[in-house]
Design an enzyme around this catalytic site. Structure first.
Site, mmCIF file in Angstrom:
data_model
loop_
_atom_site.group_PDB
_atom_site.id
_atom_site.type_symbol
_atom_site.label_atom_id
_atom_site.label_comp_id
_atom_site.label_asym_id
_atom_site.label_seq_id
_atom_site.Cartn_x
_atom_site.Cartn_y
_atom_site.Cartn_z
ATOM 1 C CB THR A 178 -0.938 0.030 1.232
ATOM 2 O OG1 THR A 178 -0.149 -0.291 2.355
ATOM 3 C CG2 THR A 178 -2.088 -0.940 1.087
ATOM 4 C CG HIS A 179 -0.194 4.297 1.480
ATOM 5 N ND1 HIS A 179 -1.304 4.959 0.995
ATOM 6 C CD2 HIS A 179 -0.572 3.728 2.635
ATOM 7 C CE1 HIS A 179 -2.305 4.796 1.831
ATOM 8 N NE2 HIS A 179 -1.906 4.046 2.834
ATOM 9 N NE ARG A 180 1.470 4.071 -6.725
ATOM 10 C CZ ARG A 180 0.534 3.199 -7.099
ATOM 11 N NH1 ARG A 180 0.662 1.915 -6.851
ATOM 12 N NH2 ARG A 180 -0.544 3.594 -7.729
ATOM 13 C CG LEU A 181 4.949 2.768 1.565
ATOM 14 C CD1 LEU A 181 4.517 2.862 3.024
ATOM 15 C CD2 LEU A 181 6.003 3.847 1.274
ATOM 16 C CG HIS A 182 5.695 -0.971 -4.469
ATOM 17 N ND1 HIS A 182 4.362 -1.151 -4.216
ATOM 18 C CD2 HIS A 182 5.788 0.099 -5.298
ATOM 19 C CE1 HIS A 182 3.670 -0.241 -4.886
ATOM 20 N NE2 HIS A 182 4.511 0.544 -5.539
#
Ligand code: FMN
Length: 202
Positions: A178-182
């Site tokens: 989520t939130h591009r916290l890959h």
């Protein structure tokens, strides 16, 4: 999971790829084996298109195509390539870089013989990547080859239709968060055959 440090990722990227592919085969509604193949064209211009992954093991990743196509000609001139698979349902990506070689004629024959006869005839009829003035011209060629091979017990594989293996030097795995916290982990093949791995910032 949770994959918080490189040593929490599996040792062997091939095993991890196999697990992800099995998951994709269960969960992707269409073509879980679709992958983007990038080659290098004249003047070092990259060129990408989708192909289907038709086999993989520790030696590499196999796809089939017409060697006289644009990709075939580009690979003949420069055997470096990149593959990218993205499974929307899993929100996972795999990137592969490596050298490409043709698989044996025997192995290509086995796969060609497993295809639907119309796909086999299509391989004869299609001058892949060459200009086509009208769809009818292709349909006509298809009909001609269909007639030619009528009653044939086994349609031969055209010698320009081949299998290619990408032997990986680098394999990167990407997991959506989520939130591009890959999460990302890159595996690099070492000269002794071991895989070294590092996590990367997303
Ligand atoms: C999902 C998908 C799978 C494809 N699989 C193949 C394939 O396995 N082999 C192939 O030659 N073309 C395949 N194609 C067509 C290629 O993307 C491309 O149009 C064609 O091979 C010509 O590419 P080239 O002119 O760069 O050689 C596929 C296309 C899509 C959208």
């Amino acid at each position: 999971m949770p994959y918080n440090s490189a040593d929490e990722w599996p040792n062997d990227p091939h095993n991890l790829f196999h697990l992800w592919m099995q998951d994709a085969e269960k969960n992707e509604p269409n073509d879980p084996n679709a992958m983007c193949l990038s080659t290098i064209g004249p003047e070092n211009m990259p060129n990408s298109r989708m192909v289907l992954l038709k086999g993989y093991d520790k030696n590499g990743f196999i796809f089939y195509t017409n060697s006289e196509s644009q990709k075939g000609r580009e690979l003949a001139a420069n055997m470096k390539a990149a593959l990218c698979l993205y499974w929307k349902s899993l929100r996972k990506q795999v990137r592969i870089q490596g050298m490409v070689e043709c698989i044996s004629a025997e192995q290509a024959d086995i796969y060609f013989n497993s295809r639907h006869p119309d796909s086999q005839i299509g391989a004869w009829a299609s001058q892949q990547s060459r200009p086509l003035s009208h769809r009818e011209v292709f349909d006509q060629r298809f009909t001609e080859f269909k007639k030619k091979f009528e009653g044939c017990e086994m349609i031969p594989r055209p010698d320009y239709w081949n299998g290619y293996r990408v032997t990986p030097q680098k394999i990167e795995f990407w997991i959506n968060e989520t939130h591009r916290l890959h999460r990302r982990c890159i595996y690099k093949l070492q000269s002794n055959g071991d895989w070294e791995r590092d996590m990367l910032y997303p």
